[in-house]
Scaffold this motif. Structure first.
Motif, short mmCIF file in Angstrom:
data_model
loop_
_atom_site.label_atom_id
_atom_site.label_comp_id
_atom_site.label_asym_id
_atom_site.label_seq_id
_atom_site.Cartn_x
_atom_site.Cartn_y
_atom_site.Cartn_z
N GLN A 1 74.98 -68.59 -4.85
CA GLN A 1 76.40 -68.56 -4.47
C GLN A 1 76.65 -67.57 -3.33
N GLU A 2 76.04 -66.39 -3.42
CA GLU A 2 76.22 -65.38 -2.36
C GLU A 2 75.66 -65.88 -1.03
N LEU A 3 74.52 -66.56 -1.08
CA LEU A 3 73.91 -67.09 0.14
C LEU A 3 74.81 -68.17 0.76
N LEU A 4 75.41 -68.98 -0.09
CA LEU A 4 76.32 -70.02 0.40
C LEU A 4 77.54 -69.39 1.09
N GLU A 5 78.10 -68.36 0.48
CA GLU A 5 79.25 -67.67 1.08
C GLU A 5 78.87 -67.03 2.41
N PHE A 6 77.67 -66.40 2.45
CA PHE A 6 77.17 -65.78 3.67
C PHE A 6 77.00 -66.84 4.77
N TYR A 7 76.41 -67.98 4.40
CA TYR A 7 76.21 -69.08 5.34
C TYR A 7 77.55 -69.56 5.91
N ASN A 8 78.55 -69.71 5.04
CA ASN A 8 79.87 -70.17 5.49
C ASN A 8 80.51 -69.18 6.45
N LYS A 9 80.30 -67.89 6.19
CA LYS A 9 80.84 -66.87 7.12
C LYS A 9 80.15 -66.96 8.47
N LEU A 10 78.82 -67.15 8.45
CA LEU A 10 78.08 -67.29 9.71
C LEU A 10 78.56 -68.51 10.49
N GLU A 11 78.82 -69.60 9.77
CA GLU A 11 79.34 -70.81 10.42
C GLU A 11 80.69 -70.53 11.10
N MET A 12 81.55 -69.76 10.40
CA MET A 12 82.85 -69.41 10.96
C MET A 12 82.69 -68.56 12.23
N ILE A 13 81.77 -67.57 12.17
CA ILE A 13 81.50 -66.71 13.33
C ILE A 13 80.99 -67.56 14.49
N GLN A 14 80.06 -68.48 14.19
CA GLN A 14 79.50 -69.36 15.23
C GLN A 14 80.60 -70.19 15.87
N ALA A 15 81.50 -70.72 15.07
CA ALA A 15 82.61 -71.55 15.61
C ALA A 15 83.48 -70.71 16.54
N GLN A 16 83.77 -69.45 16.13
CA GLN A 16 84.59 -68.59 16.98
C GLN A 16 83.88 -68.24 18.29
N LEU A 17 82.57 -67.98 18.20
CA LEU A 17 81.80 -67.71 19.42
C LEU A 17 81.80 -68.93 20.33
#
Length: 199
Positions: free
Chosen positions: A179-195
């Motif tokens: 679950q923690e890895l999934l949340e971390f992955y989703n945050k990285l996806e959000m950061i990537q989209a903003q970049l």
């Protein structure tokens, strides 16, 4: 322009020492400090050089440290505000730096300032940068109290380096449940989209 430096007691004390330094020696001191200003955590002078400076400037160790720290601070403020040389000179005279020393600051800043500002602008803000990523999967098997439980955990190995150190690699290990890895992955996806939206 608003004051970039407040005249505190330690600034007043440093200014009285700065005003007593021979202007030609002070110019060389400024130029050396400006050369190293963009290097985080690195002193402008080594211990040996500071001892020589004490003799050359006929100054006690504590007074010299105050002069070096204050001079660096004033130049850092100039960088932060990206101030024009003439405005910088006026700001220095406002805190009672002698006109010849203010002129020396002004000349050193006019010569090296733009280069220092550019070097600092290019420097990354985080003190460490990611050099490599490794990972492994750990699987905790069932214990007698929980007969069928399997608990997978991912361990990330983040290899980070100081910005200006090419050799020393520091390992940071981070353990995640599914679950923690999934949340971390989703945050990285959000950061990537903003970049992506910025480029």
């Amino acid at each position: 322009m608003a004051a970039i430096v407040k005249e505190t007691q330690s600034i007043k004390e440093a200014v009285s020492h700065i005003n007593q330094i021979d202007v030609s020696k002070f110019g060389r001191l400024l130029s050396r400090i400006l050369q190293k200003l963009h290097l985080k955590g690195e002193r402008s002078f080594s211990e040996d050089e500071e001892q020589k400076l004490q003799t050359a400037l006929a100054m006690e160790k504590q007074a010299l440290h105050l002069v070096l720290e204050t001079t660096s601070f004033l130049l850092e403020q100039a960088v932060y505000h990206n101030i024009k040389p003439a405005s910088f000179k006026q700001q220095l005279e406002n805190i009672h730096i002698a006109p010849d020393k203010a002129e020396a600051f002004c000349q050193a800043w006019a010569t090296a300032g733009p280069d220092v500002v550019e070097k600092i602008r290019q420097r990354i803000f985080a003190p460490k940068k990611l050099d490599h990523i490794g990972w492994q999967l750990n699987l905790q098997m069932a214990r007698s109290s929980q007969a069928k439980l399997k608990a997978p955990h991912a361990v990330l190995d983040l290899g980070v380096k100081e910005e200006d150190e090419s050799e020393h690699l520091q390992h940071v290990f981070v353990e995640f449940s599914h679950q923690e890895l999934l949340e971390f992955y989703n945050k990285l996806e959000m950061i990537q989209a903003q970049l992506d939206s910025l480029t």
